[in-house]
Design a protein around this motif. Structure first.
Motif, short mmCIF file in Angstrom:
data_model
loop_
_atom_site.label_atom_id
_atom_site.label_comp_id
_atom_site.label_asym_id
_atom_site.label_seq_id
_atom_site.Cartn_x
_atom_site.Cartn_y
_atom_site.Cartn_z
N ASN A 207 16.16 16.50 -19.63
CA ASN A 207 15.32 16.28 -18.37
C ASN A 207 15.37 14.64 -17.88
O ASN A 207 15.45 13.92 -18.31
N PHE A 208 14.93 14.49 -16.77
CA PHE A 208 14.55 13.51 -15.97
C PHE A 208 13.33 13.02 -15.42
O PHE A 208 12.67 14.17 -15.16
N LEU A 209 12.75 11.93 -15.68
CA LEU A 209 11.69 11.47 -15.12
C LEU A 209 11.89 10.43 -14.10
O LEU A 209 12.61 9.43 -14.30
N PHE A 210 11.31 10.48 -12.86
CA PHE A 210 11.56 9.36 -11.89
C PHE A 210 10.32 9.06 -11.34
O PHE A 210 9.20 9.63 -11.00
N GLN A 211 10.06 7.75 -11.18
CA GLN A 211 9.15 7.08 -10.64
C GLN A 211 9.15 6.64 -9.29
O GLN A 211 10.36 6.03 -9.21
N TRP A 212 8.54 6.88 -8.27
CA TRP A 212 8.62 6.48 -7.12
C TRP A 212 7.61 5.90 -6.28
O TRP A 212 6.68 6.17 -6.91
N SER A 213 7.96 5.08 -5.17
CA SER A 213 6.94 4.77 -3.96
C SER A 213 7.42 5.10 -2.93
O SER A 213 8.49 5.10 -2.45
N ILE A 214 6.48 5.64 -2.10
CA ILE A 214 6.60 6.04 -0.53
C ILE A 214 5.44 5.30 0.25
O ILE A 214 4.31 5.14 -0.03
N LYS A 215 5.68 5.40 1.50
CA LYS A 215 4.69 4.94 2.48
C LYS A 215 3.70 6.29 2.71
O LYS A 215 4.18 7.14 2.21
N SER B 223 0.93 -1.36 0.10
CA SER B 223 0.15 -0.06 -0.02
C SER B 223 0.86 1.26 0.06
O SER B 223 0.69 2.41 0.71
N LEU B 224 1.67 1.23 -0.96
CA LEU B 224 2.43 2.48 -1.28
C LEU B 224 1.81 3.50 -2.20
O LEU B 224 1.25 3.34 -3.09
N VAL B 225 2.35 4.61 -1.77
CA VAL B 225 1.68 5.71 -2.71
C VAL B 225 2.85 6.05 -3.76
O VAL B 225 4.12 5.88 -3.60
N GLN B 226 2.14 5.98 -5.12
CA GLN B 226 3.09 6.24 -6.33
C GLN B 226 3.21 7.38 -6.92
O GLN B 226 2.30 8.32 -6.35
N GLY B 227 4.25 7.95 -7.45
CA GLY B 227 4.29 9.31 -8.06
C GLY B 227 5.39 9.20 -9.13
O GLY B 227 6.08 8.48 -9.15
N THR B 228 5.22 10.51 -9.75
CA THR B 228 6.25 10.91 -10.74
C THR B 228 6.96 12.01 -10.67
O THR B 228 6.09 13.12 -10.49
N SER B 229 8.16 12.42 -10.76
CA SER B 229 8.57 13.64 -10.62
C SER B 229 9.43 13.86 -11.72
O SER B 229 10.13 13.05 -12.49
N TYR B 230 9.47 15.38 -12.13
CA TYR B 230 10.24 15.65 -13.24
C TYR B 230 11.47 16.80 -12.99
O TYR B 230 11.11 17.16 -11.93
N LEU B 231 12.49 16.59 -13.40
CA LEU B 231 13.72 17.32 -13.17
C LEU B 231 14.37 17.96 -14.49
O LEU B 231 14.72 17.01 -15.18
N ARG C 143 10.04 18.49 -9.84
CA ARG C 143 8.62 18.81 -9.44
C ARG C 143 7.69 17.73 -9.50
O ARG C 143 8.09 16.75 -10.58
N ARG C 144 6.91 17.44 -8.69
CA ARG C 144 6.08 16.09 -8.82
C ARG C 144 4.91 16.72 -9.99
O ARG C 144 4.60 17.47 -9.97
N ILE C 145 4.81 15.63 -10.82
CA ILE C 145 3.73 15.78 -11.99
C ILE C 145 2.92 14.97 -11.84
O ILE C 145 2.08 15.22 -12.97
N GLU C 146 3.00 13.64 -11.32
CA GLU C 146 1.80 12.73 -11.27
C GLU C 146 1.73 12.32 -9.72
O GLU C 146 2.53 12.18 -9.14
N ASN D 4 11.38 3.64 -8.56
CA ASN D 4 11.13 2.59 -9.39
C ASN D 4 11.85 2.73 -10.86
O ASN D 4 11.81 1.68 -11.57
N LYS D 5 12.14 3.87 -11.20
CA LYS D 5 12.57 4.07 -12.46
C LYS D 5 13.34 5.63 -12.61
O LYS D 5 12.74 6.54 -11.84
N ALA D 6 14.46 5.85 -13.12
CA ALA D 6 15.21 6.99 -13.76
C ALA D 6 15.41 6.81 -15.05
O ALA D 6 16.21 6.09 -15.60
N GLU D 7 14.69 7.89 -15.78
CA GLU D 7 14.88 7.85 -17.39
C GLU D 7 15.40 9.19 -17.61
O GLU D 7 14.59 10.36 -17.17
N TYR D 8 16.41 9.45 -18.66
CA TYR D 8 16.81 10.77 -18.96
C TYR D 8 16.56 10.94 -20.50
O TYR D 8 16.75 9.89 -21.44
N PHE D 9 15.97 12.14 -20.65
CA PHE D 9 15.41 12.42 -22.08
C PHE D 9 16.37 13.54 -22.73
O PHE D 9 16.65 14.72 -21.83
#
Length: 171
Positions: A132-140, A45-53, A168-171, A88-93
């Motif tokens: 830029n980077f997109l990071f997908q993450w999970s937290i309590k 039951s982790l919260v999912q999110g995506t951040s942009y850098l 910045r969180r985008i999702e 969960n993922k670090a992708e470079y664009f």
């Protein structure tokens, strides 16, 4: 005397001419990511999110036809003093939105108050002026979101240039 020095000089010349393996453009060791692998279960039951850098491999100078290359340090920080977080993922664009590389595509952990970094070498211009980077993450649900920061730097002679960007969180 010359006969004794000649083999030594010849050996030095041969050693200097041997091909050296090309240095990778990113100093990230993929083994580090495998050492950080984490098992995350759907039942956690982790919260999912995506951040942009935003990140800059190079910036314009004087005109749009002249650029300076930059070294980028990408910091992925856990600001929680008690909870581990998961990326969960670090992708470079690149500037045009094309994926350059994925650093990891499986959950890794970042311990409380720990920082994990990706370094993009100055000679790696593949990202361009609008990378830029997109990071997908999970937290309590009770944890702070991860903090992402980019530090770009270049030095040449007595001149130095540096600046930061924040994720910045985008999702």
């Amino acid at each position: 005397m010359i006969k004794q020095i000649f083999p030594f000089v010849l050996l030095l010349l041969i050693a200097a001419c041997t091909d050296k393996a090309p240095k990778e453009v990113s100093s990230v060791d993929p083994i580090n990511w495998n050492n950080r692998k984490a098992k995350v279960f759907v039942t956690d039951s982790l919260v999912q999110g995506t951040s942009y850098l935003s990140v800059y491999s190079e910036i314009y100078s004087e005109t749009e036809h002249r650029t300076h290359n930059l070294t980028s340090t990408i910091s992925m920080r856990n600001t929680n003093s008690q909870d581990t977080i998961y990326l969960n993922k670090a992708e470079y664009f690149d500037t045009h939105g094309n994926s350059i590389r994925t650093y990891f595509d499986f959950p890794i952990y970042i311990k409380p108050m720990e920082t994990v970094e990706i370094v993009i070498d100055e000679k790696d211009r593949s990202g361009g002026t609008g990378a830029n980077f997109l990071f997908q993450w999970s937290i309590k649900p009770t944890s702070h979101e991860p903090y992402f920061e980019g530090v770009m730097i270049s030095t040449s002679g007595q001149q130095g240039l540096s600046f930061t960007t924040q994720g910045r969180r985008i999702e």
